[in-house]
Design a protein around this motif. Structure first.
Motif, short mmCIF file in Angstrom:
data_model
loop_
_atom_site.label_atom_id
_atom_site.label_comp_id
_atom_site.label_asym_id
_atom_site.label_seq_id
_atom_site.Cartn_x
_atom_site.Cartn_y
_atom_site.Cartn_z
N TYR A 1 21.08 8.18 -2.16
CA TYR A 1 21.46 6.77 -2.30
C TYR A 1 20.33 5.93 -2.91
N THR A 2 19.09 6.13 -2.42
CA THR A 2 17.97 5.30 -2.86
C THR A 2 17.67 5.50 -4.35
N PRO A 3 17.53 6.73 -4.86
CA PRO A 3 17.33 6.89 -6.31
C PRO A 3 18.49 6.32 -7.13
N ALA A 4 19.71 6.43 -6.59
CA ALA A 4 20.88 5.89 -7.30
C ALA A 4 20.77 4.38 -7.44
N ILE A 5 20.27 3.70 -6.39
CA ILE A 5 20.10 2.25 -6.44
C ILE A 5 19.06 1.86 -7.50
N ILE B 1 0.84 -1.20 0.00
CA ILE B 1 0.00 0.00 0.00
C ILE B 1 0.88 1.25 0.00
N THR B 2 1.86 1.26 0.91
CA THR B 2 2.77 2.42 1.00
C THR B 2 3.63 2.54 -0.25
N GLY B 3 4.17 1.41 -0.70
CA GLY B 3 5.04 1.41 -1.88
C GLY B 3 4.34 1.89 -3.14
N LEU B 4 3.12 1.42 -3.36
CA LEU B 4 2.38 1.81 -4.56
C LEU B 4 2.01 3.29 -4.52
N LYS B 5 1.66 3.79 -3.32
CA LYS B 5 1.38 5.23 -3.18
C LYS B 5 2.63 6.03 -3.52
N ASN B 6 3.78 5.54 -3.04
CA ASN B 6 5.04 6.24 -3.29
C ASN B 6 5.37 6.27 -4.78
N ILE B 7 5.15 5.12 -5.45
CA ILE B 7 5.44 5.04 -6.89
C ILE B 7 4.58 6.04 -7.66
N PHE C 1 10.79 7.84 -3.77
CA PHE C 1 11.60 6.62 -3.70
C PHE C 1 12.20 6.44 -2.30
N ASP C 2 11.79 5.36 -1.65
CA ASP C 2 12.36 4.99 -0.35
C ASP C 2 12.41 3.48 -0.28
N MET C 3 12.68 2.94 0.93
CA MET C 3 12.85 1.49 1.04
C MET C 3 11.57 0.73 0.69
N ASN C 4 10.40 1.31 1.00
CA ASN C 4 9.14 0.65 0.66
C ASN C 4 8.96 0.57 -0.85
N THR C 5 9.37 1.63 -1.55
CA THR C 5 9.29 1.64 -3.01
C THR C 5 10.19 0.55 -3.59
N LEU C 6 11.42 0.48 -3.10
CA LEU C 6 12.36 -0.53 -3.59
C LEU C 6 11.82 -1.95 -3.41
N MET C 7 11.33 -2.22 -2.20
CA MET C 7 10.86 -3.58 -1.90
C MET C 7 9.60 -3.92 -2.70
N THR C 8 8.72 -2.95 -2.88
CA THR C 8 7.48 -3.20 -3.64
C THR C 8 7.81 -3.55 -5.09
N ILE C 9 8.69 -2.77 -5.72
CA ILE C 9 9.09 -3.05 -7.11
C ILE C 9 9.74 -4.42 -7.21
N ALA C 10 10.64 -4.73 -6.27
CA ALA C 10 11.36 -6.00 -6.31
C ALA C 10 10.42 -7.19 -6.17
N ILE C 11 9.47 -7.11 -5.25
CA ILE C 11 8.57 -8.24 -4.99
C ILE C 11 7.59 -8.44 -6.14
N ILE C 12 7.01 -7.34 -6.65
CA ILE C 12 6.09 -7.45 -7.79
C ILE C 12 6.84 -7.96 -9.03
N GLY C 13 8.06 -7.45 -9.20
CA GLY C 13 8.88 -7.92 -10.33
C GLY C 13 9.19 -9.40 -10.24
N CYS D 1 18.33 -1.78 -0.43
CA CYS D 1 17.40 -1.21 0.55
C CYS D 1 18.18 -0.59 1.71
N PRO D 2 17.92 0.69 2.03
CA PRO D 2 18.75 1.39 3.01
C PRO D 2 18.37 1.17 4.47
N CYS D 3 17.68 0.06 4.79
CA CYS D 3 17.22 -0.19 6.17
C CYS D 3 18.36 -0.06 7.18
N ALA D 4 19.42 -0.84 6.94
CA ALA D 4 20.53 -0.87 7.91
C ALA D 4 21.17 0.50 8.05
#
Length: 709
Positions: A321-325, A137-143, A148-160, A358-361
């Motif tokens: 960092y996140t957009p660069a990834i 939900i958060t990732g799709l709203k962000n897209i 672009f943040d960690m939720n966006t990265l993970m959402t794209i990766a999982i759907i992909g 993902c920049p969690c750490a």
């Protein structure tokens, strides 16, 4: 954000407690949502303390709707905290258990019937939906907002992963990401626990006597001036002054001192401390919102909201960092297949890059360490007002000390009594009888000494008491004039003194003591030496600081050069600067900062405020019960001694070290994983384990700051 003209001065500001706030990103999202509420002018979330301060008009229901994405619950700051379920039973974690069970069942079905088995695929899909619903939900709203943040990265990766048929790995990514969020939430809960402990140490009610009636009263209803009765074994509920009784009080919760402190009439006691022996009657001096404990809790929570320099750097770095990834993942997914074909393989590699990037750490590397360290310090009687000051303490090279009340006790004491023609007690009796009428600190020292040895100086009848301005006092006792004052007073009366008396005076002055002469117009009857005693711990602390690598220690004082050098040599400071006015101390601190960037000033928080403010970090001693110390210092040592100074510097160094380790480890592990793309070895499994492993290691490393060594 709503803007309402006028009434700026009347805009209400209210603080609420938050339950269910799990990460820095969630805090930022929640804060943004609240700012967009109608009637809200501004809002600030304090992740470490789990609080939100709202400027404007709103309701708890509206705030909870703004936090519905994370199932956030809100309560008024004054309402007692809701008892949470054990961590493993919390609702947020149940979806993780269900997803794990579905993943395991689906994996077994796939092993038995093949990876294309429809029931296995459905199981993976349901596991992804349950475990990643709020993430999607958060990732799709962000897209949709190009955010672009960690939720966006993970959402794209999982759907992909699902689109290219990697259902099992997609489900695994969801679950491991959820587990990393659980770990982050657990670490924040542990860090917050240190403040929750402080909140719970003070009783919620107290035995109060009003008139002839004794009653149990809630602390919120206790008024200044009420008489509080504290029995042995009970905790003190409010700050106050002892008006009856003698006891020992364990003040560890406030000052960090493990040794109980004796209390008697006119002594101050603090809320949250433990009465160990006698029955005390205490006159309440502060309301529950203004107690020393309440101020400590408030200041620590505010400190946890302040970002340390390293955290500001990490936040700024993560922003780019996140957009660069994402850009790197697109390049990997598109460029190689255009050159060598095999779209499926390189899209998979690109998705793995999104996960490992993902920049969690990185995001949790600093705040968890800072929040944990500040909580640890509060439990040990050290109040640090922000991560910036914690880092400054860890980088100190030079420490300047005010002398009076810091390296010394700040109370003049009679150290020597040399009597001629009369015994010591008789000399003290007559001298104290004259000095009791004076308000000079040196006079108080003579009176105190007479009381200690038990002389009955109050019975002495004085006649014709006179003050000799700048020189001393004189009074008549039984038709005999007696004088007490400086050596110069007696030099004028006697023209000269015997050699042995002059030698004794010179010797005492060389020891850095102030000399007072007592006698008649014909004879010297006694010599009193008065000194501001050096604290027993001062020399040991200075030595310890030098051993820790502090390059220079400086003593600043308004005393004369001779006395200052004597005390400076006793305590072992590197440099002694004497005969300084407050503006001279300020100028000297500024001069030090020109040569040494990291300079601390240690004082009592009452005097030398300009020097405290000019230093890289100002330490105030004796913060307990001293509002000035709490307000002027960057760091307040709640006990009235220097024993916590090396501890604070060491804690700052450990925190700096752990933050550097966290950032280095988080980036290094991701870099190593990203390099696996070159031979095509990076998989979603490796990516998520690299990301979760980095988060786990960073969190566990930060939790080491809960320990004192």
């Amino acid at each position: 954000m709503s803007n309402q003209a006028g009434s700026t001065l009347e805009t209400p500001i209210k603080t609420y407690r938050i339950q269910g706030l799990t990460c820095a990103h969630c805090a930022a999202t929640f804060e943004k949502n609240v700012k967009e509420l109608s009637g809200v002018l501004d809002a600030k979330v304090n992740l470490g303390a789990a609080k939100i301060t709202v400027e404007g008009q709103t309701t708890i229901e509206e705030l909870e709707r703004a936090g519905a994405f994370e199932n956030i619950k809100i309560r008024d700051e004054k309402i007692k905290k809701i008892e949470k379920e054990p961590f493993w039973k919390q609702q947020e974690n149940i979806k993780v258990y269900i997803s794990v069970i579905l993943l395991v069942i689906s994996w077994f079905l796939g092993q038995q019937h093949g990876e294309d088995y429809i029931a296995s695929t459905i199981g993976y899909a349901v596991s992804i939906i349950i475990g990643g619903y709020s993430l999607f939900i958060t990732g799709l709203k962000n897209i949709s907002k190009w955010k672009f943040d960690m939720n966006t990265l993970m959402t794209i990766a999982i759907i992909g992963a699902a689109l290219i048929g990697e259902w099992g790995e997609g489900a695994t990514v969801v679950i491991l990401f959820a587990i990393s969020e659980v770990l982050e939430r657990f670490s924040l809960d542990k860090a917050r626990h240190s403040i929750e402990v402080l909140m719970d140490i003070s009783p919620k009610e107290a035995l109060i006597r009003r008139g002839d009636e004794e009653m149990l009263v809630l602390v919120e209803n206790i008024q200044v001036g009420d008489i509080m009765i504290v029995k042995p074994g009970q905790k003190v509920a409010m700050d106050g002054i002892v008006i009856k009784g003698v006891s020992t009080i364990n003040q560890a919760a406030i000052t960090g001192e493990s040794v109980p402190v004796a209390k008697t009439i006119d002594d101050e006691v603090f809320a949250g401390t433990l009465n160990e022996e006698g029955l005390l009657e205490v006159k309440v001096t502060k309301t529950v919102e203004d107690t020393t404990l309440a101020k400590i809790i408030h200041l620590v929570e505010e400190a946890q909201a302040e970002k340390a320099p390293s955290q500001v750097f990490v936040d700024r770095f993560a922003k780019y960092y996140t957009p660069a990834i994402i850009l790197l993942a697109l390049i990997i997914a598109i460029i190689p297949p255009l050159l060598v074909g095999d779209w499926s393989k390189w899209i998979y590699e690109g998705l793995a890059v999104l996960v490992v990037g993902c920049p969690c750490a990185l995001v949790v590397s600093t705040p968890v360490a800072v929040v944990t360290a500040i909580g640890n310090a509060a439990r040990n009687g050290v109040l640090i007002k922000g991560g910036a000051f914690l880092e400054e303490a860890g980088a100190l090279k030079v420490i300047a000390f005010d002398k009076t009340g810091t390296l010394t006790k700040g109370i003049p004491t009679v150290t020597d009594v040399i009597a001629y023609h009369v015994n010591d007690n008789e000399a003290l009796k007559l001298a104290a009888a004259i000095e009791k009428s004076s308000h000079h600190p040196l006079a108080a020292a003579i009176v105190k000494k007479a009381e200690e040895v038990g002389t009955d100086f109050q019975s002495v009848r004085l006649k014709d008491f006179q003050s000799l301005t700048g020189k001393g006092l004189k009074a008549k006792v039984e038709d005999q004039w007696y004088f007490i004052g400086s050596p110069s007073l007696f030099s004028e009366m006697h023209q000269f003194m015997k050699n042995d008396i002059e030698e004794a005076i010179t010797k005492l002055q060389k020891e850095g003591k102030t000399v007072m002469i007592f006698g008649t117009s014909a004879d010297v009857l006694a010599i009193f030496a008065v000194a501001d005693e050096v604290r027993a711990t001062s020399s040991g602390i200075i030595k310890e600081l030098h051993q820790m690598g502090i390059e220079e220690t400086v003593m600043l004082t308004g005393d004369n050069q001779h006395s200052a050098e004597v005390i400076g040599n006793v305590v072992g400071v590197s440099v002694t600067k004497a005969e300084l006015l407050p503006e001279d101390k300020l100028a000297y601190i500024k001069k030090l900062r020109q040569h040494e960037q990291k300079v601390a000033m240690v004082g009592d928080g009452v005097n030398d405020a300009p020097a405290l403010a000019a230093a890289s970090v100002g330490f105030a001693m004796g913060g307990a019960g001293t509002d000035t110390a709490l307000e002027t210092a960057d760091i307040a040592l709640m006990s009235d001694d220097l024993s916590k100074l090396p501890y604070t510097i060491q804690l700052g160094r450990r925190t700096l070290s752990i933050i550097k380790q966290n950032i280095t480890f988080a980036l290094a592990l991701k870099l190593i994983a990203l390099l696996l793309v070159i031979p095509g070895w990076l998989t979603l499994w490796i990516a998520i384990f690299a990301d979760m492993g980095a988060t786990l290691m960073v969190t566990l490393n930060s939790m080491r700051l809960l320990k004192n060594s």
